[in-house]
Write a protein that holds these residues in place. Structure first.
Motif, PDB file in Angstrom:
ATOM      1  N   ILE A 100      54.766  33.326   2.885  1.00 45.58           N
ATOM      2  CA  ILE A 100      54.881  32.958   4.200  1.00 45.58           C
ATOM      3  C   ILE A 100      55.940  31.857   4.264  1.00 45.58           C
ATOM      4  N   GLY A 101      55.738  30.802   3.668  1.00 42.10           N
ATOM      5  CA  GLY A 101      56.661  29.658   3.622  1.00 42.10           C
ATOM      6  C   GLY A 101      58.196  30.182   3.331  1.00 42.10           C
ATOM      7  N   ILE A 102      58.224  31.119   2.496  1.00 42.04           N
ATOM      8  CA  ILE A 102      59.725  31.342   2.077  1.00 42.04           C
ATOM      9  C   ILE A 102      60.322  32.153   3.339  1.00 42.04           C
ATOM     10  N   GLY A 103      59.349  33.225   3.824  1.00 40.07           N
ATOM     11  CA  GLY A 103      59.796  33.580   5.373  1.00 40.07           C
ATOM     12  C   GLY A 103      60.809  34.765   5.172  1.00 40.07           C
ATOM     13  N   THR A 104      61.292  35.227   4.087  1.00 41.73           N
ATOM     14  CA  THR A 104      62.334  36.346   4.223  1.00 41.73           C
ATOM     15  C   THR A 104      61.299  37.510   4.430  1.00 41.73           C
ATOM     16  N   GLU A 105      61.835  38.617   4.900  1.00 47.96           N
ATOM     17  CA  GLU A 105      61.109  39.940   5.124  1.00 47.96           C
ATOM     18  C   GLU A 105      60.531  40.382   3.827  1.00 47.96           C
ATOM     19  N   MET A 106      60.976  40.303   2.800  1.00 46.76           N
ATOM     20  CA  MET A 106      60.628  40.416   1.616  1.00 46.76           C
ATOM     21  C   MET A 106      59.342  39.659   1.266  1.00 46.76           C
ATOM     22  N   ALA A 107      59.426  38.456   1.449  1.00 48.35           N
ATOM     23  CA  ALA A 107      58.464  37.269   1.165  1.00 48.35           C
ATOM     24  C   ALA A 107      57.236  37.761   2.096  1.00 48.35           C
ATOM     25  N   LEU A 108      57.400  38.145   3.432  1.00 49.38           N
ATOM     26  CA  LEU A 108      56.390  38.022   4.137  1.00 49.38           C
ATOM     27  C   LEU A 108      55.679  39.425   3.963  1.00 49.38           C
ATOM     28  N   ASN A 109      56.483  40.472   3.535  1.00 48.48           N
ATOM     29  CA  ASN A 109      55.914  41.636   3.092  1.00 48.48           C
ATOM     30  C   ASN A 109      54.861  41.447   2.061  1.00 48.48           C
ATOM     31  N   GLY A 110      55.488  40.408   0.868  1.00 47.55           N
ATOM     32  CA  GLY A 110      54.871  40.439   0.013  1.00 47.55           C
ATOM     33  C   GLY A 110      53.264  39.743   0.030  1.00 47.55           C
ATOM     34  N   ALA A 111      53.607  38.739   0.958  1.00 44.50           N
ATOM     35  CA  ALA A 111      52.298  37.918   1.387  1.00 44.50           C
ATOM     36  C   ALA A 111      51.276  38.953   2.069  1.00 44.50           C
ATOM     37  N   ALA A 112      51.779  39.879   2.943  1.00 42.31           N
ATOM     38  CA  ALA A 112      50.779  40.677   3.691  1.00 42.31           C
ATOM     39  C   ALA A 112      50.422  41.523   2.488  1.00 42.31           C
ATOM     40  N   ALA A 113      50.944  42.131   1.886  1.00 44.43           N
ATOM     41  CA  ALA A 113      50.704  43.036   0.806  1.00 44.43           C
ATOM     42  C   ALA A 113      49.725  42.496  -0.111  1.00 44.43           C
ATOM     43  N   HIS A 114      49.855  41.033  -0.536  1.00 48.11           N
ATOM     44  CA  HIS A 114      49.047  40.572  -1.447  1.00 48.11           C
ATOM     45  C   HIS A 114      47.652  40.118  -0.807  1.00 48.11           C
ATOM     46  N   ALA A 115      47.902  40.025   0.324  1.00 45.57           N
ATOM     47  CA  ALA A 115      46.353  39.723   1.205  1.00 45.57           C
ATOM     48  C   ALA A 115      45.810  41.035   1.046  1.00 45.57           C
ATOM     49  N   PHE A 116      46.379  42.372   1.235  1.00 45.78           N
ATOM     50  CA  PHE A 116      45.537  43.489   1.264  1.00 45.78           C
ATOM     51  C   PHE A 116      45.050  43.626  -0.177  1.00 45.78           C
ATOM     52  N   THR A 117      45.879  43.515  -1.162  1.00 43.63           N
ATOM     53  CA  THR A 117      45.362  43.905  -2.498  1.00 43.63           C
ATOM     54  C   THR A 117      44.457  42.806  -2.890  1.00 43.63           C
ATOM     55  N   HIS A 118      44.746  41.606  -2.563  1.00 40.99           N
ATOM     56  CA  HIS A 118      43.679  40.719  -3.042  1.00 40.99           C
ATOM     57  C   HIS A 118      42.356  40.835  -2.573  1.00 40.99           C
ATOM     58  N   ILE A 119      41.995  41.186  -1.361  1.00 44.58           N
ATOM     59  CA  ILE A 119      40.969  41.514  -0.632  1.00 44.58           C
ATOM     60  C   ILE A 119      40.143  42.238  -1.463  1.00 44.58           C
ATOM     61  N   ILE A 120      40.760  43.474  -2.087  1.00 41.28           N
ATOM     62  CA  ILE A 120      40.098  44.560  -2.877  1.00 41.28           C
ATOM     63  C   ILE A 120      39.822  43.871  -4.086  1.00 41.28           C
ATOM     64  N   TYR A 121      40.682  43.245  -4.884  1.00 39.40           N
ATOM     65  CA  TYR A 121      40.528  42.942  -6.062  1.00 39.40           C
ATOM     66  C   TYR A 121      39.417  41.733  -6.392  1.00 39.40           C
ATOM     67  N   LYS A 122      39.658  40.975  -5.404  1.00 38.61           N
ATOM     68  CA  LYS A 122      38.553  39.862  -5.310  1.00 38.61           C
ATOM     69  C   LYS A 122      37.163  40.300  -5.039  1.00 38.61           C
TER      70      LYS A 122
END
Lengths: 562, 492, 80, 494
Positions: A283-305
């Motif tokens: 989120i801090g990096i803030g580029t589209e890819m970074a934000l996508n990454g953060a969002a996607a990582h939240a998604f996957t993280h919920i599941i694997y955690k």
């Protein structure tokens, strides 16, 4: 149709949760499993860009405001509510199930909040529901941890409230949009968000409180609070540089503390902070890819955690033990639990073909794209560290290492089903990332499965593994905890406040009804002179009265000379 | 009926009701019917007055003039309207509650209880509708005197000691400081009328005005600003309905109501903003908030904890008044209502627990939520409102309180509110925890089986109404805020 | 009862050998990569191998050092 | 003709009728006669006050001798107000007296009592109306001598010693006054107050005048029981018959204050009294001491009658405090206080008389639970007590209000605080009675106690009624007091 479409999707969960205690066991199971699916349906039937608005204190609220990001988070929250409900159905108390559903509903509510007030309402509800989850084990430890959890989150909540009010006072608008961090109010809002994200210095609540919950309770807890915080940071503060610093701290904090930890679920709790750290860096990096990454990582993280915690929860449920020093060798009698745990561990470590691989790499890639050298190196080092503390350490100490002699079977069916579902999702998302990528807020221009990427990731992780086994003697578990910032409010503040409180106690005791008695001491002194036998009340001899007459006459005569 | 007549009826009705109540001494059912009818009648009167008020009626009437320029008169302004609505509504609820409580608790001297209660409410109406500070003062004293028998109702030694404390503090502060302030004001301005914009501007230097304001703030002992707060815990020896309505709502709110009235209509916001002493008084209020909360944290007696929490919450309102901004006034006025609903619920619950289980200590409440789920659910809602968490009434006022502190850049006040939120949680939530998450000890389980389960129906009804009100005021705060905003408008 | 295959010393040795082979393979596979380095050094041969290894060692050392300072018995807070 | 001679009638009626009582002998007849006289005196007083209120100060030459040689009766607003107070209290007390006196005084001595009572009334009224210093001394002696007798008629033996002590003190006081008057006569050659005032400026600076001032002040201070010369008062009030306590508390000290005001303002002039003789400072100190000390003593007193006596000393302190402010506001506050305190203390002592009638005692511990048996009496006591404390809607509140605002206007805010502290003390001592009577469990002996007879209750409630009325509408009292103050101070300005 519009009538249905504009139901805030979180609402059925919250209302259903309130009905839960009144239901029979069968109906309860139906609600717990059915409502998340209903929510999922509600989320996806929303017309794009739908907005529901109501008036509150003269402000236009939008309790339902659709966006791609909202749908993404709502979807994973609903999935989580379903799987969590499934996993917990046999062992969670009714109130606990309710609280879990309220948490999920509130998190979904936060995802769809188009204004700061709605956000706050669900924010506080989430805090309360989470507290109930912690309390539900009804142990003295969970009571205290829950209380600390609640107070800290209310602190975050009131900071947020103050920030919101400041923002409203300054701009006149309650809309929840991206903020530029250019006023104290916005800093307060950020602080409120970060407390829920587990950012330093107030991060200790997470490993403190979550592991005190029941197996299913911690699964539910792990998903909503921190990820709701990630969501609001994504919406409110994309590209805020300071978040990179916070994120990096969290990433390494999680690793180091997890390495030292003995309680298996506290290891995973620290790793939540570590993983959220990745997202916050994104989120801090803030580029589209970074934000996508953060969002996607939240998604996957919920599941694997959740998967990891289900696995750890199953162990706890079957053995009643939570410390690595008491566990080990369980793979022999709990193969399914072990396998699911290992899948989760691989996913959190971003092994190729697992969900973590397709999400986390977007964040480090964006750091590289932005030429944030330091950030990138740190993230890569941290990736290795993740494998170290969660990817290997957790399965190794729980399921392998020495043989503890425990031979419990795999947990009951519903718990196994929950784990299988999420294990499947971990692999499926890793193998076919496209559906997830389509859900992300920005168009995805990223291919995770390049030869170079896969090989370098394998190199990194496997050599981390080598390091783990080489250093194994130094990683021996001991019956210890590691002090954290919470020392300040668990030890220093109470000790420092002790004299104050004692003084207050004394003061209050002195002031209470005893005051009367103290006053009467004073009155006693007065009594000496004014009481019926006192000199001022006695009948004087006539002579002394006359003396006074003379004295007074003298005074009048003297007064003339002055 | 003309609004003036209704206005007088609002005050006369409860003051005259005791005659009938005493006459029906021997027949409890008709006697309680009188109380219920009176309270319902009063509510209707106040509501009709409210309607007339919103349509622009501003009834004002003087009934006597003991001294030239010093009249006993009544007048309606928004804040008083709000206070009257609050008190009359909650009186009706409390009457219902009292009937269940007093009967199941087998209290003695019920006739005098209901009589004095009615007189107290009449005084509250007098305070709410007072047209000038002098009239307000008279009813303020009458309220003290009429509640004294209620405080000492049980007649034992602790009741008498508590009663002495109660009377000593309230009469002492009002006669020593408030009266002095009153006379001082009068000698400065020659009037004690409530006027929009205040009466003191231009008659006294800001430094002296600060002293005068301090006299008012400390002289209004019912507002319980430290060190004038000790009567409130002492008053907890009273029967629970008294603690509930009078010491959570009517009496203490009369205090902060007076503080608000004085700041708005005697000093006036504009004039007060030149007075630097408001800063220091605000810090005193802030200290009260924090210290009282810390003391509350250490109380094991449930009613005492609630009492200390009241001390702390009252100072919220005083602090709001001292922000000297329109928002501060809105916040203070709204908090009067919001806190009233939540706190009366808490006291009702404490009373219900006492009646059903004879327990007064928090440490005995383990598992009480299992036995009295309805009561404790209401308790939880009210506790959440006290902390200021949505969706409860407390959030609305907290919103304005914070808005007020932020608007006026009072960072210390802001910090105090924030810390106090945490303290609120710290002393209320353990009760909720104990009630729902602890197991009953065997001894208490046995006892509770002996006593039956939930509270009597009338008690539950009252609890439900106020708890529901606490929730409803979050969703529908408009009526309250409308009056609060009108008050703030009058302050300019 | 016979111990599980995985915990027999023989199989553990075997697993170590397999593991080391895989490590070697991944290093060799790096030769086929055409590095497109963002920062230079990350494109060098075997960068991820040594970097991963080194960061893990470093993290463990840091943790150990921190432990010297912050480690307490797990009953530390029990009295509170 | 009648109207023209009102000032004379005011004094002559009771004076002439007093011996008649002695002749009547029968208590009932004596009582009826005195009641009639009291009523007549009140009627005259009302007419007189009305005349003064409408026409201004009345000057009346006894026997139509012109002023420098004859005796002048001079009644201004202050005098009219005092006359009214005294006459009204007397008229109210009389109906009450029948039962009370029958109970408290030996049958044989009752006629004597009424005779002395009327003489005392004569003396007090005479003090007020006369404009002649020597005449004033004579009336003072009439009232004093008769009151010694009245006190000695009290039911216990201690009444005698109390009366004796009062006699000694009273005589010293009277002598001092006489010395002062004599010195004044020596210097000015006249006894008429107005004339003295006219001639005084020429000789102000002489030591003789100053000594005269000191003697008069101390002498009157004894009469009005100003601290520390109050010592005779508590015993006198405590051991006197109830009626006498009530009557004297309400009137005698008030007359003393009036004399003081006359000398200070009319004779010596405020310039001399306050500026040259520093009377303001001394009085303020003494008043403060009186208020605090006497209130504190009252707080600890267990005999309620004695408690009220000490409270009277404190209340006199208020009056003196108002005078010491040396301002129109202060003096009018004192006048209001005079009036209100007469009503308050009259009512309280009468109520206590009812208690004594039924209970035979007035100590706190004998009064436990009394309110259940004598609800009306105790209600009256509470109402009077509230007025004494100065609770709003009572007369006491009005006087405190004016006293404090006078103090504030003069810039003496500590005095305002002091007055409030002492009302707090009043609260405490009144509340002790309330607690005993209302909140304590009655003893077994209490069962036979009945409510007091209506003939006694009605006068009590009449005075309470005045208290409450003044609390609600004080305009008449306040305007009279302000005119009185103007009359006193205005004379000086001429």
């Amino acid at each position: 149709m519009t009538a249905i479409s504009l139901i805030p999707p979180g609402l059925p969960l919250v209302l259903g949760a309130l009905l839960l205690p009144l239901c029979t066991a069968r109906l309860r199971a139906l609600l717990v499993l059915g409502l998340p699916l209903l929510v999922l349906a509600l989320v996806w039937q929303l017309p794009a860009g739908a907005v529901l608005s109501i008036d509150f204190l003269g402000h236009e609220l939008a309790p339902l405001s659709d966006s791609k990001l909202a749908r993404l988070f709502a979807t994973v929250f609903a999935i989580m509510a379903f799987a969590g409900g499934l996993f917990g159905l046999n062992h969670m108390r009714v109130a606990e199930l309710s609280a879990a559903m309220i948490s999920a509903g509130s998190a979904i509510g936060i995802a769809f909040a188009g204004d700061l007030v709605t956000l706050l309402v669900f924010w506080e509800a989430l805090a309360l529901a989470s507290t109930l989850l912690v309390w539900s084990t009804r142990t003295p430890q969970s009571r205290d941890a829950g209380l600390r959890y609640l107070v800290l989150h209310l602190f975050g909540g009131v900071l947020l409230l103050a920030g919101i009010i400041g923002q409203v006072a300054a701009t006149g608008s309650v809309a929840f949009t991206a903020m530029a961090l250019d006023s104290p109010a916005q800093w307060l809002i950020l602080a409120g968000f970060l407390i829920n994200a587990g950012a330093p210095p107030l991060s200790a609540w997470l490993p403190d409180a979550y592991p005190e919950a029941s197996p299913g309770g911690m699964v539910a807890l792990s998903a909503f609070t921190t990820k709701a915080a990630v969501f609001v940071l994504l919406t409110g503060f994309p590209g805020a540089d300071i978040l990179i610093a916070f994120g990096l701290y969290m990433v390494f904090y999680g690793i180091v503390y997890a390495l030292l930890e003995n309680d298996m679920r506290r290891i995973l709790a620290y790793s939540i902070i570590n993983q959220v750290g990745f997202m916050i860096v994104g989120i801090g990096i803030g580029t589209e890819m970074a934000l996508n990454g953060a969002a996607a990582h939240a998604f996957t993280h919920i599941i694997y955690k959740a998967l990891l915690l289900m696995s750890a929860g199953s162990v706890l449920y079957m053995t009643g033990k939570r410390k690595c020093t008491d566990l080990g060798g369980l793979f022999q009698s709990m193969p399914l639990t072990a396998i699911c745990g290992i899948i989760g561990a691989l996913a959190i470590s971003s092994f190729p073909l697992t969900s973590g691989f397709i999400s986390k790499s977007m964040i480090s890639q964006s750091a590289a794209d932005q030429h944030l050298t330091f950030v990138w190196f740190m993230l890569v080092a941290a990736s290795a560290g993740v494998f170290l503390h969660a990817g290997i350490k957790f399965p190794w100490f729980v399921f392998f290492q020495k043989d503890s002699g425990l031979r419990p079977p795999d947990p009951p069916l519903n718990m196994r089903l929950g784990m299988i579902l999420f294990a499947f999702l971990c692999i499926a998302l890793g193998a076919w990332p496209a559906p997830l990528y389509n859900l992300l807020p920005y168009p995805v221009d990223y291919a995770p499965y390049t030869y170079a990427h896969v090989i370098s990731m394998l190199q990194l992780l496997l050599f981390s593994g080598l390091a783990f086994f080489i250093m194994l003697p130094y990683l021996k578990r001991t019956l210890t905890i590691t002090l954290d910032w919470d020392w300040f409010y668990r030890r220093l503040l109470p000790r420092a406040a002790c004299p104050l409180v004692r003084a207050l106690d004394a003061w209050q005791r002195r002031c209470s009804i005893d005051t009367l008695r103290h006053i009467s001491h004073f009155l006693g002194a007065l009594f000496l002179y004014h009481g019926p036998q006192g000199v001022l009340a006695r009948t004087w001899a006539t002579g002394s009265m006359v003396l006074w007459v003379v004295i007074l006459l003298g005074i009048y005569l003297l007064a003339y000379y002055f | 009926m003309s609004p003036e007549i209704i206005l007088l009826a609002c005050i006369a009705l409860p003051l005259l009701a005791p005659i009938l109540i005493s006459a029906l001494h021997r027949w409890p059912n008709p006697r309680e019917a009188v109380t219920l009818l009176t309270s319902a009648g009063l509510l209707l009167l106040v509501l009709s007055l409210h309607d007339a008020f919103l349509q622009g009626a501003r009834p004002a009437i003087d009934i006597a003039e003991p001294l030239p320029g010093l009249a006993i008169g009544f007048e309606i302004e928004p804040l008083g309207m709000l206070f009257a609505l609050l008190a009359s509504f909650l009186w009706l609820v409390t009457s219902v509650y009292s009937i269940g409580y007093m009967r199941s608790h087998h209290e003695w001297r019920q006739t005098s209880f209901y009589s004095y209660f009615a007189v107290a409410l009449g005084s509250v109406m007098g305070i709410a509708f007072a047209g000038n500070l002098f009239t307000l003062f008279i009813f303020y004293e009458l309220l003290t005197l009429s509640t004294y028998p209620l405080v000492t109702h049980s007649g034992d030694n602790s009741a008498r000691e508590g009663g002495r404390m109660y009377l000593g503090y309230l009469l002492g502060t009002s006669l020593m400081l408030l009266l002095l302030a009153l006379i001082w004001t009068w000698s400065l301005t020659g009037t004690l009328d409530f006027r929009e914009g205040g009466i003191l501007a231009g008659t006294v230097s800001p430094a002296m005005a600060g002293l005068l304001l301090a006299l008012y703030i400390f002289g209004i002992g019912k507002a319980a600003v430290i060190p004038m707060h000790l009567w409130l815990p002492a008053a907890m020896v009273a029967p629970t309905p008294v603690s509930a309505l009078l010491h959570a709502v009517a009496v203490v709110k009369a205090g902060v109501f007076t503080v608000l009235k004085v700041t708005i209509y005697i000093f006036g916001i504009d004039f007060l903003s030149e007075v630097t002493a408001t800063q220091w008084l605000m810090y005193v209020a802030g200290a009260t908030i924090l210290l009282a909360s810390i003391v509350a944290l250490r109380q094991d007696n449930l009613k005492l904890r609630l009492a200390w929490s009241t001390v702390s919450q009252l100072s919220y309102i005083v602090l709001c008044a001292l922000l000297i901004t329109p928002t501060g006034i809105i916040a203070g006025s709204a908090h009067m209502v919001m806190h009233g609903f939540a706190k009366i619920t808490l006291f009702f619950c404490a009373g219900a627990i006492l009646v059903m289980t004879h327990k007064t200590r928090i440490s005995e409440l383990d598992g009480i939520g299992r036995q009295m789920p309805w009561t404790m659910a209401a308790f939880s809602i009210a506790a959440i409102s006290m902390i200021g968490i949505p969706p409860t009434a407390g959030f609305i006022s907290k919103w304005y309180i914070l808005l007020g502190t932020i608007e006026s850049q009072q960072l210390v006040a802001l910090g105090i509110i924030i810390i106090s939120t945490l303290l609120n949680a710290a002393y209320f939530m353990p009760i909720v925890y104990a009630a729902f998450f602890r197991e009953q000890t065997t001894a208490t389980a046995h006892e509770s089986r002996h006593n039956g389960a939930e509270a009597p129906l009338t008690v539950l009804l009252a609890i439900t109404v106020t708890a529901a009100g606490t929730l409803a005021l979050f969703f529908f705060p408009d009526k309250v805020l409308e009056l609060a905003m009108m008050t703030a408008g009058a302050g300019r | 009862m016979k111990p599980h295959w995985l915990v027999r010393p023989g199989s553990i040795r075997l697993l170590w050998i397999v593991f080391l082979c895989i490590l070697a393979l991944t290093v060799l596979a790096g030769l086929l990569v055409h590095p497109h380095a963002a920062f230079g050094i990350d494109g060098s041969f075997g960068f991820y191998t040594w970097f991963g290894f080194a960061s893990c060692i470093a993290l463990i050392i840091v943790a150990k050092l921190l432990a010297l300072l912050l480690k307490r018995k797990d009953t530390y807070y029990d009295g509170d | 003709m009648l109207l023209a001679n009102l000032p004379a009638l005011q004094v002559v009626i009771p004076l002439v009728s007093a011996p008649l009582c002695l002749l009547l002998r029968n208590p009932r007849h004596a009582w009826a006669w005195s009641s009639l006289v009291s009523a007549a005196v009140l009627a005259v007083a009302v007419m007189l006050a009305h005349r003064v209120y409408t026409e201004g100060t009345i000057s009346y030459a006894i026997g139509a001798w012109a002023t420098p040689w004859g005796i002048e009766y001079r009644i201004d607003m202050a005098g009219a107000m005092m006359v009214l107070i005294i006459a009204a209290i007397s008229a109210v007390v009389m109906p009450y007296a029948r039962r009370s006196i029958l109970h408290e005084i030996e049958y044989k001595k009752i006629a004597l009592f009424y005779t002395c009572y009327l003489l005392c009334l004569t003396g007090l009224l005479g003090i007020i109306v006369t404009g002649d210093t020597f005449n004033l001394f004579v009336f003072l002696e009439i009232s004093s001598l008769s009151s010694y007798v009245l006190i000695s008629l009290g039911s216990t033996r201690r009444a005698l010693t109390a009366a004796f002590q009062y006699l000694v003190m009273g005589t010293i006081g009277a002598t001092f006054i006489l010395i002062g008057v004599g010195l004044l006569y020596m210097m000015t050659g006249t006894l008429n107050m107005v004339d003295i005032a006219e001639r005084l400026p020429a000789v102000t600076d002489t030591r003789t005048i100053r000594v005269a001032f000191a003697f008069v002040t101390v002498g009157v201070s004894i009469k009005l029981a100003l601290f520390p010369l109050h010592i005779w008062l508590p015993n006198a009030y405590t051991f006197a018959p109830s009626v006498v306590s009530a009557f004297m508390a309400a009137t005698a000290t008030k007359a003393g204050v009036y004399v003081l005001l006359r000398f200070f303002f009319t004779v010596f002039g405020s310039q001399f009294s306050f500026a040259a003789m520093h009377v303001s400072e001394i009085f303020m100190l003494l008043a403060i001491a009186a208020i605090l000390v006497a209130s504190l003593v009252a707080v600890f007193e267990n005999n309620v009658k004695r408690m009220l006596a000490y409270s009277s000393v404190a209340q006199i302190g208020y009056t003196i405090l108002g005078i010491s402010l040396a301002s129109a506001a202060g003096v009018s506050a004192s006048m209001i206080q005079l009036f209100n305190h007469a009503m308050i203390k009259g009512a309280l002592f009468l109520a206590l008389g009812c208690v004594f009638l039924r209970l035979g005692s007035v100590t706190l511990k004998d009064m436990h639970g009394l309110a259940r048996h004598m609800p009306w009496t105790m209600a009256a006591f509470v109402a009077g007590g509230l007025s004494l404390i100065g609770v709003p809607l009572t007369a006491g509140f009005i006087s405190k209000w004016y006293l404090i605002s006078a103090a504030l206007t003069a810039g003496y805010w500590p005095l305002a605080v002091l007055v409030l502290i002492s009302s707090l003390l009043a609260l405490v001592y009144i509340w002790r009675v309330v607690e005993a009577a209302y909140f304590n469990v009655p003893g077994a002996s209490m069962d036979k106690i009945k409510e007091a007879p209506a003939s006694m209750l009605i006068p009590v409630w009449l005075l309470i009624g005045v208290n409450l009325y003044v609390g609600i509408d004080a305009n008449l009292v306040v305007s009279m007091a302000q005119q009185a103050a103007d009359a006193l101070i205005g004379q000086v300005l001429q």
